[in-house]
Design a protein around this motif. Structure first.
Motif, PDB file in Angstrom:
ATOM      1  N   ASN A  14       0.843  -1.195   0.000  1.00 43.39           N
ATOM      2  CA  ASN A  14       0.000   0.000   0.000  1.00 43.39           C
ATOM      3  C   ASN A  14       0.883   1.251   0.000  1.00 43.39           C
ATOM      4  N   ALA A  15       0.276   2.421  -0.041  1.00 46.63           N
ATOM      5  CA  ALA A  15       1.016   3.679  -0.153  1.00 46.63           C
ATOM      6  C   ALA A  15       1.952   3.899   1.034  1.00 46.63           C
ATOM      7  N   ASP A  16       1.500   3.577   2.246  1.00 46.84           N
ATOM      8  CA  ASP A  16       2.358   3.753   3.423  1.00 46.84           C
ATOM      9  C   ASP A  16       3.567   2.823   3.377  1.00 46.84           C
ATOM     10  N   GLU A  17       3.349   1.586   2.954  1.00 49.17           N
ATOM     11  CA  GLU A  17       4.451   0.625   2.848  1.00 49.17           C
ATOM     12  C   GLU A  17       5.452   1.054   1.772  1.00 49.17           C
ATOM     13  N   LEU A  18       4.939   1.558   0.656  1.00 44.43           N
ATOM     14  CA  LEU A  18       5.828   2.047  -0.408  1.00 44.43           C
ATOM     15  C   LEU A  18       6.650   3.233   0.087  1.00 44.43           C
ATOM     16  N   ASN A  19       6.019   4.128   0.830  1.00 44.99           N
ATOM     17  CA  ASN A  19       6.718   5.287   1.368  1.00 44.99           C
ATOM     18  C   ASN A  19       7.804   4.866   2.355  1.00 44.99           C
ATOM     19  N   SER A  20       7.489   3.916   3.216  1.00 39.74           N
ATOM     20  CA  SER A  20       8.461   3.398   4.179  1.00 39.74           C
ATOM     21  C   SER A  20       9.646   2.759   3.465  1.00 39.74           C
ATOM     22  N   LEU A  21       9.372   1.975   2.434  1.00 37.25           N
ATOM     23  CA  LEU A  21      10.414   1.332   1.645  1.00 37.25           C
ATOM     24  C   LEU A  21      11.295   2.376   0.962  1.00 37.25           C
ATOM     25  N   LYS A  22      10.661   3.380   0.412  1.00 30.57           N
ATOM     26  CA  LYS A  22      11.400   4.438  -0.280  1.00 30.57           C
ATOM     27  C   LYS A  22      12.334   5.168   0.687  1.00 30.57           C
ATOM     28  N   LYS A  23      11.847   5.489   1.885  1.00 25.72           N
ATOM     29  CA  LYS A  23      12.674   6.178   2.883  1.00 25.72           C
ATOM     30  C   LYS A  23      13.859   5.319   3.318  1.00 25.72           C
ATOM     31  N   ALA A  24      13.615   4.026   3.523  1.00 18.44           N
ATOM     32  CA  ALA A  24      14.703   3.126   3.923  1.00 18.44           C
ATOM     33  C   ALA A  24      15.755   3.033   2.816  1.00 18.44           C
ATOM     34  N   ALA A  25      15.311   2.955   1.577  1.00 16.43           N
ATOM     35  CA  ALA A  25      16.246   2.884   0.454  1.00 16.43           C
ATOM     36  C   ALA A  25      17.029   4.187   0.309  1.00 16.43           C
ATOM     37  N   GLU A  26      16.374   5.304   0.590  1.00 15.60           N
ATOM     38  CA  GLU A  26      17.063   6.595   0.514  1.00 15.60           C
ATOM     39  C   GLU A  26      18.201   6.671   1.538  1.00 15.60           C
ATOM     40  N   ARG A  27      18.009   6.056   2.696  1.00 10.55           N
ATOM     41  CA  ARG A  27      19.092   6.021   3.692  1.00 10.55           C
ATOM     42  C   ARG A  27      20.297   5.247   3.157  1.00 10.55           C
ATOM     43  N   HIS A  28      20.040   4.122   2.492  1.00 11.06           N
ATOM     44  CA  HIS A  28      21.134   3.351   1.887  1.00 11.06           C
ATOM     45  C   HIS A  28      21.844   4.192   0.830  1.00 11.06           C
ATOM     46  N   SER A  29      21.065   4.920   0.066  1.00  9.55           N
ATOM     47  CA  SER A  29      21.637   5.750  -0.991  1.00  9.55           C
ATOM     48  C   SER A  29      22.510   6.859  -0.405  1.00  9.55           C
ATOM     49  N   GLN A  30      22.021   7.522   0.620  1.00  7.90           N
ATOM     50  CA  GLN A  30      22.768   8.623   1.232  1.00  7.90           C
ATOM     51  C   GLN A  30      24.014   8.138   1.965  1.00  7.90           C
ATOM     52  N   GLN A  31      23.896   7.039   2.689  1.00 13.00           N
ATOM     53  CA  GLN A  31      25.001   6.577   3.526  1.00 13.00           C
ATOM     54  C   GLN A  31      26.058   5.787   2.766  1.00 13.00           C
ATOM     55  N   SER A  32      25.616   4.985   1.793  1.00 15.42           N
ATOM     56  CA  SER A  32      26.557   4.075   1.124  1.00 15.42           C
ATOM     57  C   SER A  32      26.512   4.142  -0.396  1.00 15.42           C
ATOM     58  N   ASN A  33      25.734   5.076  -0.931  1.00 12.34           N
ATOM     59  CA  ASN A  33      25.565   5.225  -2.377  1.00 12.34           C
ATOM     60  C   ASN A  33      25.075   3.922  -3.024  1.00 12.34           C
ATOM     61  N   ILE A  34      24.185   3.233  -2.319  1.00 10.84           N
ATOM     62  CA  ILE A  34      23.582   1.999  -2.828  1.00 10.84           C
ATOM     63  C   ILE A  34      22.194   2.326  -3.352  1.00 10.84           C
ATOM     64  N   ASP A  35      21.928   1.916  -4.581  1.00  8.28           N
ATOM     65  CA  ASP A  35      20.628   2.145  -5.203  1.00  8.28           C
ATOM     66  C   ASP A  35      20.027   0.823  -5.656  1.00  8.28           C
ATOM     67  N   PHE A  36      18.718   0.820  -5.764  1.00  8.25           N
ATOM     68  CA  PHE A  36      17.971  -0.385  -6.100  1.00  8.25           C
ATOM     69  C   PHE A  36      17.090  -0.110  -7.311  1.00  8.25           C
ATOM     70  N   LYS A  37      16.899  -1.129  -8.112  1.00  3.03           N
ATOM     71  CA  LYS A  37      16.019  -1.028  -9.281  1.00  3.03           C
ATOM     72  C   LYS A  37      15.124  -2.261  -9.315  1.00  3.03           C
ATOM     73  N   ILE A  38      13.817  -2.053  -9.324  1.00  2.01           N
ATOM     74  CA  ILE A  38      12.879  -3.156  -9.473  1.00  2.01           C
ATOM     75  C   ILE A  38      12.856  -3.491 -10.965  1.00  2.01           C
ATOM     76  N   VAL A  39      13.320  -4.677 -11.303  1.00  4.99           N
ATOM     77  CA  VAL A  39      13.407  -5.093 -12.702  1.00  4.99           C
ATOM     78  C   VAL A  39      12.090  -5.715 -13.155  1.00  4.99           C
ATOM     79  N   SER A  40      11.539  -6.603 -12.319  1.00  5.33           N
ATOM     80  CA  SER A  40      10.263  -7.230 -12.668  1.00  5.33           C
ATOM     81  C   SER A  40       9.563  -7.731 -11.414  1.00  5.33           C
ATOM     82  N   VAL A  41       8.255  -7.862 -11.522  1.00  2.00           N
ATOM     83  CA  VAL A  41       7.432  -8.362 -10.420  1.00  2.00           C
ATOM     84  C   VAL A  41       6.384  -9.286 -11.017  1.00  2.00           C
ATOM     85  N   ASP A  42       6.271 -10.472 -10.434  1.00  2.00           N
ATOM     86  CA  ASP A  42       5.155 -11.337 -10.791  1.00  2.00           C
ATOM     87  C   ASP A  42       4.601 -11.938  -9.507  1.00  2.00           C
ATOM     88  N   ASP A  43       3.683 -12.865  -9.610  1.00  2.00           N
ATOM     89  CA  ASP A  43       3.020 -13.382  -8.414  1.00  2.00           C
ATOM     90  C   ASP A  43       3.931 -14.215  -7.522  1.00  2.00           C
TER      91      ASP A  43
END
Length: 80
Positions: A14-43
């Motif tokens: 949901n929107a809150d979970e996506l926001n939480s995930l985005k914030k956590a990933a931003e910390r990785h990006s700021q602290q360690s310059n680690i970025d993530f890319k969702i390539v594909s999603v299926d069931d």
């Protein structure tokens, strides 16, 4: 952007979970310059590409550490 294609997860989180995930990933990006890319999603699977750019300290995470960081980021947020 710390998680490219995050909208691919819209059917799983949901929107809150996506926001939480985005914030956590931003910390990785700021602290360690680690970025993530969702390539594909299926069931049954979410495919993610994790990269680390140049760091000020010159220290870089190993592949094993990048895998661990990716799992930690997503494991508690994604079902199964």
């Amino acid at each position: 952007m710390s998680i490219q294609n995050i909208d691919y997860l819209g059917s799983l989180l949901n929107a809150d979970e996506l926001n939480s995930l985005k914030k956590a990933a931003e910390r990785h990006s700021q602290q360690s310059n680690i970025d993530f890319k969702i390539v594909s999603v299926d069931d049954k699977m979410v495919e993610i590409e994790t990269t680390q750019g140049e760091t000020a300290s010159g220290k870089y995470a190993t592949q094993q550490v990048l895998l661990k960081r990716t799992a930690e980021l997503l494991k508690k947020r994604l079902p199964g």
